[in-house]
Motif scaffolding. Structure first.
Motif, short mmCIF file in Angstrom:
data_model
loop_
_atom_site.label_atom_id
_atom_site.label_comp_id
_atom_site.label_asym_id
_atom_site.label_seq_id
_atom_site.Cartn_x
_atom_site.Cartn_y
_atom_site.Cartn_z
N ARG A 99 39.27 -15.02 -2.42
CA ARG A 99 39.38 -16.47 -2.22
C ARG A 99 40.83 -16.87 -2.05
N THR A 100 41.70 -16.23 -2.83
CA THR A 100 43.12 -16.54 -2.74
C THR A 100 43.64 -16.24 -1.33
N ALA A 101 43.27 -15.07 -0.81
CA ALA A 101 43.71 -14.68 0.53
C ALA A 101 43.19 -15.65 1.59
N GLU A 102 41.95 -16.10 1.44
CA GLU A 102 41.40 -17.03 2.43
C GLU A 102 42.10 -18.38 2.36
N ARG A 103 42.41 -18.84 1.16
CA ARG A 103 43.10 -20.14 1.03
C ARG A 103 44.51 -20.05 1.60
N ILE A 104 45.20 -18.95 1.34
CA ILE A 104 46.53 -18.76 1.92
C ILE A 104 46.44 -18.75 3.44
N SER A 105 45.48 -18.01 3.96
CA SER A 105 45.31 -17.92 5.42
C SER A 105 45.01 -19.29 6.01
N GLU A 106 44.16 -20.06 5.34
CA GLU A 106 43.82 -21.40 5.81
C GLU A 106 45.08 -22.27 5.91
N PHE A 107 45.92 -22.22 4.91
CA PHE A 107 47.15 -23.01 4.90
C PHE A 107 48.06 -22.58 6.05
N LEU A 108 48.21 -21.28 6.23
CA LEU A 108 49.10 -20.78 7.27
C LEU A 108 48.58 -21.10 8.67
N ARG A 109 47.26 -21.03 8.84
CA ARG A 109 46.69 -21.42 10.13
C ARG A 109 46.97 -22.88 10.42
N GLY A 110 47.01 -23.70 9.38
CA GLY A 110 47.33 -25.10 9.56
C GLY A 110 48.75 -25.34 10.03
N LEU A 111 49.62 -24.35 9.86
CA LEU A 111 51.00 -24.43 10.35
C LEU A 111 51.12 -23.90 11.78
N GLY A 112 50.00 -23.46 12.34
CA GLY A 112 50.03 -22.89 13.67
C GLY A 112 50.31 -21.41 13.70
N LEU A 113 50.27 -20.75 12.53
CA LEU A 113 50.52 -19.31 12.47
C LEU A 113 49.21 -18.55 12.62
N ALA A 114 49.33 -17.25 12.78
CA ALA A 114 48.15 -16.39 12.96
C ALA A 114 48.15 -15.32 11.88
N PRO A 115 47.79 -15.67 10.65
CA PRO A 115 47.81 -14.70 9.55
C PRO A 115 46.75 -13.62 9.75
N PHE A 116 47.04 -12.43 9.21
CA PHE A 116 46.05 -11.36 9.23
C PHE A 116 46.02 -10.68 7.87
N VAL A 117 44.88 -10.08 7.58
CA VAL A 117 44.69 -9.40 6.30
C VAL A 117 45.26 -7.99 6.40
N CYS A 118 45.93 -7.56 5.35
CA CYS A 118 46.55 -6.24 5.33
C CYS A 118 46.48 -5.70 3.91
N GLY A 119 46.10 -4.44 3.77
CA GLY A 119 46.03 -3.84 2.44
C GLY A 119 44.89 -4.35 1.61
N GLY A 120 43.79 -4.72 2.23
CA GLY A 120 42.61 -5.17 1.49
C GLY A 120 42.57 -6.66 1.32
N THR A 121 43.45 -7.21 0.48
CA THR A 121 43.46 -8.64 0.21
C THR A 121 44.85 -9.24 0.37
N GLY A 122 45.74 -8.53 1.03
CA GLY A 122 47.04 -9.09 1.35
C GLY A 122 46.96 -9.93 2.61
#
Length: 409
Positions: free
Chosen positions: A37-60
């Motif tokens: 859930r933490t990784a998804e919330r972080i990703s959601e925030f970053l996508r809101g900045l126009g970035l393209a986050p990706f998962v790395c190392g399982g939950t990074g």
């Protein structure tokens, strides 16, 4: 160079939202390598900045913020919580639960302040994405899982992290600590110790408690190991070297009149220098094996639980950051810290590339609380920073100052 006023004004304006975000993450801690859930919330925030986050190392989570020509830099924040039941009494205290690798259900809290690290990283990303006129280059944001178990940084690197982003020329990270908010502390050279944790199973022979002559008693054997291990630091390591050897657990037996067939010990070892590390580990293994032989017992089973690298601050880079921090935060707010015996896996990132890395600490408590006595430090159920606004303001400004030493416009 002080930070541009536009960045500082935006930080001040957004502080209420930042504190709300902090409370959100504080309420939802997750165990190491289970930070879904933490990784998804972080990703959601970053996508809101126009970035393209990706998962790395399982939950990074990794996100790359490009802003024209300039240096490539890495900024790391860790994301995992601890298997502790929170006792701070805060209105936003965690009530989260999790499952340990052995299947045990546990309460979970952000007892080491990784929630502050998450929101600091997110706010730095927001400010840099918003104020592109203030800098140029690329920042690779690393939201790393599993710091508490030394699993996360290695997992991200093994998952091809450096093949998926531009190679940074320096890496930065920071950690909240139980001292006065508004201040930062930075070591030049070794910042944190290496750590090795071992699980030792000594094997004996079970018998009735009334017939010890028929047994090989693993409790007596384990006790001799525990006692003998205390001599490693006191009798084998020089006074100018640092080493700590701790036996954290000792489990054996099920009933008072049964001599069991095994006992299990877990050990934690801290050192600053690689040569001392190898010397201590060699002594520990020698004692474990020697005491088993002396007892006529089979060879013990020794398993490595985890291994933390040394957290080493590149000296030239650390000096540059000290200057930047003093300019931004004031001379009195910045201290040169001695190495601490706690451990961090941040060092894997710069070490894996042979680039400079710097890791520093920022305070989390009001001056009044520090004066009367902090109720609990890191890894305590009472760890609850009480000057969050000042703490976050300081950590964000320090992180920006570090990045802009190389990437400032």
């Amino acid at each position: 160079m002080a930070l541009p006023s536009a960045l500082l004004d935006d930080l001040a304006t957004g502080m209420d939202a930042l504190e709300d975000l902090y409370r959100e993450f504080h309420r939802m801690p997750e165990l190491s390598m289970e930070e879904h859930r933490t990784a998804e919330r972080i990703s959601e925030f970053l996508r809101g900045l126009g970035l393209a986050p990706f998962v790395c190392g399982g939950t990074g989570v990794v996100a790359e913020l490009r802003n024209g020509d300039g240096p490539v830099l890495a900024y790391r924040a860790d994301t995992d919580g601890l298997p502790i039941e929170e006792a701070t009494g805060l209105p936003y205290a965690s009530r989260a639960t999790g499952t340990l690798p052995d299947g045990t259900e546990t309460k979970v809290m952000h007892g080491c302040g990784h929630d502050t690290h998450i929101v600091t990283g997110l706010e730095i990303a927001r400010l840099l994405a918003t104020h592109r006129e203030a800098w140029s280059g690329t920042v690779v944001f690393l939201f790393q899982p599993g710091e508490e178990t030394a699993a996360g940084a290695a997992a991200m690197i093994s998952d091809g992290l450096w093949d998926r982003v531009p190679t940074p020329e320096a890496a930065y990270g920071q950690h909240i600590s139980p001292f006065t908010a508004g201040g930062v502390r930075l070591a030049v050279g070794t910042a944190m110790s290496m750590a090795d944790s071992l699980r030792v199973t000594v094997h004996g022979r079970q018998a009735h408690g009334s017939q010890p002559e028929n047994a090989i008693d693993p409790i007596v054997l384990g006790s001799h190991i525990v006692t003998r291990l205390q001599t490693v630091v006191s009798r084998e390591i020089g006074g100018t070297d640092m080493a700590v050897v701790t036996v954290g657990t000792f489990h054996a037996g099920t009933k008072e009149n049964i001599i069991p067939d095994r006992a299990e010990l877990t050990l934690n070892i801290r050192t600053f220098e690689p040569e001392v590390r190898e010397k201590v580990l060699a002594a520990v293994h020698r004692i474990i094996e020697g005491e088993a032989q002396a007892s006529g017992a089979p060879a013990p089973t020794v398993e490595e639980m985890y291994r933390f690298p040394r957290c080493f601050n590149d000296e030239a880079e650390a000096e540059a950051l000290l200057t930047a921090f003093r300019t931004e935060l004031g001379e009195d707010a910045v201290g040169v810290a001695p190495p601490v015996t706690g451990s961090e896996d941040f060092g894997h990132f710069p070490d894996s590339l042979g680039i400079p890395g710097v890791y520093w600490f920022f305070g989390g408590y009001s001056a009044e609380t520090v004066e009367k006595g902090i109720p609990g430090g890191n890894h305590s159920p009472f760890f609850g920073p009480d000057d969050v606004r000042t703490s976050l303001d300081t950590s964000v400004r320090a992180g920006l100052a570090a990045l802009l030493t190389r990437a400032g416009a």
